[in-house]
Design an enzyme around this catalytic site. Sequence first.
Site, PDB file in Angstrom:
ATOM      1  N   TYR A 155       0.886  -1.117   0.062  1.00 17.07           N
ATOM      2  CA  TYR A 155      -0.033   0.001  -0.098  1.00 17.07           C
ATOM      3  C   TYR A 155       0.986   1.242   0.038  1.00 17.07           C
ATOM      4  O   TYR A 155       0.527   2.422  -0.440  1.00 17.07           O
ATOM      5  CB  TYR A 155      -0.820  -0.061   1.270  1.00 17.07           C
ATOM      6  CG  TYR A 155      -1.879   0.854   0.756  1.00 17.07           C
ATOM      7  CD1 TYR A 155      -3.025   0.458   0.082  1.00 17.07           C
ATOM      8  CD2 TYR A 155      -2.393   1.976   1.621  1.00 17.07           C
ATOM      9  CE1 TYR A 155      -4.025   1.445  -0.328  1.00 17.07           C
ATOM     10  CE2 TYR A 155      -3.747   2.797   1.393  1.00 17.07           C
ATOM     11  CZ  TYR A 155      -4.480   2.545   0.451  1.00 17.07           C
ATOM     12  OH  TYR A 155      -5.545   3.198   0.321  1.00 17.07           O
ATOM     13  N   LYS A 162      -3.273   8.365   2.703  1.00 15.91           N
ATOM     14  CA  LYS A 162      -4.394   8.110   3.469  1.00 15.91           C
ATOM     15  C   LYS A 162      -4.383   8.808   4.865  1.00 15.91           C
ATOM     16  O   LYS A 162      -5.338   9.460   5.443  1.00 15.91           O
ATOM     17  CB  LYS A 162      -4.945   6.798   3.623  1.00 15.91           C
ATOM     18  CG  LYS A 162      -5.462   6.031   2.266  1.00 15.91           C
ATOM     19  CD  LYS A 162      -6.464   6.976   1.676  1.00 15.91           C
ATOM     20  CE  LYS A 162      -7.027   6.206   0.453  1.00 15.91           C
ATOM     21  NZ  LYS A 162      -7.993   7.023  -0.346  1.00 15.91           N
ATOM     22  N   ILE A 191     -11.897  -3.860  -1.461  1.00 18.38           N
ATOM     23  CA  ILE A 191     -13.079  -4.143  -2.331  1.00 18.38           C
ATOM     24  C   ILE A 191     -12.438  -3.774  -3.841  1.00 18.38           C
ATOM     25  O   ILE A 191     -11.600  -3.211  -4.105  1.00 18.38           O
ATOM     26  CB  ILE A 191     -14.223  -2.889  -2.286  1.00 18.38           C
ATOM     27  CG1 ILE A 191     -14.973  -3.083  -0.894  1.00 18.38           C
ATOM     28  CG2 ILE A 191     -15.126  -3.270  -3.491  1.00 18.38           C
ATOM     29  CD1 ILE A 191     -15.876  -1.711  -0.784  1.00 18.38           C
TER      30      ILE A 191
HETATM   31  P1  NAD Z   1     -12.054   3.683  -8.359  1.00 17.06           P
HETATM   32  O1  NAD Z   1     -11.077   3.509  -9.557  1.00 17.06           O
HETATM   33  O2  NAD Z   1     -13.481   3.316  -8.856  1.00 17.06           O
HETATM   34  O3  NAD Z   1     -12.402   5.291  -7.933  1.00 17.06           O
HETATM   35  C1  NAD Z   1     -11.305   6.157  -7.979  1.00 17.06           C
HETATM   36  C2  NAD Z   1     -11.725   7.346  -8.565  1.00 17.06           C
HETATM   37  O4  NAD Z   1     -10.671   8.219  -8.597  1.00 17.06           O
HETATM   38  C3  NAD Z   1     -12.125   7.235 -10.004  1.00 17.06           C
HETATM   39  O5  NAD Z   1     -13.297   7.707 -10.649  1.00 17.06           O
HETATM   40  C4  NAD Z   1     -10.914   8.211 -10.940  1.00 17.06           C
HETATM   41  O6  NAD Z   1     -11.492   8.602 -12.040  1.00 17.06           O
HETATM   42  C5  NAD Z   1     -10.789   9.292  -9.724  1.00 17.06           C
HETATM   43  N1  NAD Z   1      -9.607  10.122 -10.013  1.00 17.06           N
HETATM   44  C6  NAD Z   1      -8.258   9.659  -9.899  1.00 17.06           C
HETATM   45  N2  NAD Z   1      -7.568  10.544 -10.287  1.00 17.06           N
HETATM   46  C7  NAD Z   1      -8.291  11.839 -10.407  1.00 17.06           C
HETATM   47  C8  NAD Z   1      -8.229  13.248 -10.704  1.00 17.06           C
HETATM   48  N3  NAD Z   1      -6.959  13.640 -10.772  1.00 17.06           N
HETATM   49  N4  NAD Z   1      -9.099  13.767 -10.816  1.00 17.06           N
HETATM   50  C9  NAD Z   1     -10.542  13.363 -10.706  1.00 17.06           C
HETATM   51  N5  NAD Z   1     -10.687  12.065 -10.319  1.00 17.06           N
HETATM   52  C10 NAD Z   1      -9.688  11.402 -10.285  1.00 17.06           C
HETATM   53  O7  NAD Z   1     -11.677   3.109  -7.165  1.00 17.06           O
HETATM   54  P2  NAD Z   1     -12.383   2.918  -5.612  1.00 17.06           P
HETATM   55  O8  NAD Z   1     -11.627   1.738  -5.004  1.00 17.06           O
HETATM   56  O9  NAD Z   1     -13.696   3.148  -5.664  1.00 17.06           O
HETATM   57  O10 NAD Z   1     -11.667   4.344  -4.977  1.00 17.06           O
HETATM   58  C11 NAD Z   1     -12.401   5.138  -4.318  1.00 17.06           C
HETATM   59  C12 NAD Z   1     -11.911   5.895  -3.120  1.00 17.06           C
HETATM   60  O11 NAD Z   1     -11.950   4.553  -2.110  1.00 17.06           O
HETATM   61  C13 NAD Z   1     -10.484   5.969  -3.111  1.00 17.06           C
HETATM   62  O12 NAD Z   1     -10.057   7.173  -2.394  1.00 17.06           O
HETATM   63  C14 NAD Z   1      -9.723   4.820  -2.476  1.00 17.06           C
HETATM   64  O13 NAD Z   1      -8.348   5.012  -2.042  1.00 17.06           O
HETATM   65  C15 NAD Z   1     -10.854   4.444  -1.464  1.00 17.06           C
HETATM   66  N6  NAD Z   1     -10.571   3.320  -0.857  1.00 17.06           N
HETATM   67  C16 NAD Z   1     -10.847   2.024  -1.736  1.00 17.06           C
HETATM   68  C17 NAD Z   1     -10.700   0.698  -1.116  1.00 17.06           C
HETATM   69  C18 NAD Z   1     -10.873  -0.443  -2.149  1.00 17.06           C
HETATM   70  O14 NAD Z   1     -10.367  -1.500  -1.458  1.00 17.06           O
HETATM   71  N7  NAD Z   1     -11.183  -0.450  -3.374  1.00 17.06           N
HETATM   72  C19 NAD Z   1     -10.640   0.775   0.260  1.00 17.06           C
HETATM   73  C20 NAD Z   1     -10.578   1.793   1.076  1.00 17.06           C
HETATM   74  C21 NAD Z   1     -10.660   3.080   0.386  1.00 17.06           C
END
Ligand code: NAD
Length: 260
Positions: A155, A162, A191
């Site tokens: 990570y 984060k 996820i």
């Molecule tokens: P995802 O890829 O669906 O979403 C990430 C989003 O960030 C995308 O829509 C992408 O277009 C956007 N993005 C990236 N750079 C950008 C920029 N410069 N301007 C505007 N948008 C931008 O993946 P996700 O897993 O749904 O991620 C969403 C959030 O949840 C993130 O902050 C991620 O770190 C967090 N998160 C994810 C998990 C996991 O396991 N998937 C767990 C905990 C937290």
Amino acid sequence: MGVLDGKKGLVLGVANEKSIAWGVAQACRREGAELGFNYLGAALEKRVRPLAEKVGASFVAQLDVSDDAQLDDFFAQVERQWGELDFMVHSIAYANKDALKGNFRDTTRADFHLALDVSAYSFIACAQRAARLMRPGGAMLTMSYLGAVRAVPNYNVMGVAKAALESATRYLAHDLGPEGIRVNAISAGPIRTLAASGIGDFRKLMDKAARGSMLKRTVTQEEVGNAAVYLLSDWASGVTGEVHYVDAGFSVGAGDPGCA
Ligand code: NAD
């Protein structure tokens, strides 16, 4: 009757139907909210627009959160179209794939800047613009992960981002509290999403999360969405500056032997 009836909210960070933001959007819509979305560039616009239509979104516009001019333009459009804003969800992160595997000590300055800018500073940049459109009762929410407070293999720099994001959540809550605006974070368990696919050995992380959690499984976008509804709604009117875990109990359990 939904708990978000009559509220207008932005859900930033939908890339496709697997996005956590999409789980949040569907739950918010079910509870009566009117929604607005962003997309990052033309390629993602093709994916986001049909999803936005599905939930009857009344606002969709381009926003790259690393660009101040686009941020100004995006929120000016929100103001012109909606006037006021009740909530904003920030579900955005990005890091170079090379920085999400191997040794953390090899993180470059450029990779550090990129990850921290897009994944942490962008919440501050969005919050300062969104707050101007909010009245008392407004709410903001961002998405974090356990890597903020534990060293999770691979990570790496995103964990540092984060940690900054969670700290920013507390400082924003402090600043905006006197205006009656609440700011919280959800720390979601792993996820399978587009962003997650960039993390080295993600399948292993998912397996460990399922085995080591109290519910003996991982969580879903829908479960994160339901928790988001609570934090964005007036039911959470006394909750701000919090990091709320939606991880099936992983972070507070002893875990299985060998679980990070
Ligand atoms: P995802 O890829 O669906 O979403 C990430 C989003 O960030 C995308 O829509 C992408 O277009 C956007 N993005 C990236 N750079 C950008 C920029 N410069 N301007 C505007 N948008 C931008 O993946 P996700 O897993 O749904 O991620 C969403 C959030 O949840 C993130 O902050 C991620 O770190 C967090 N998160 C994810 C998990 C996991 O396991 N998937 C767990 C905990 C937290």
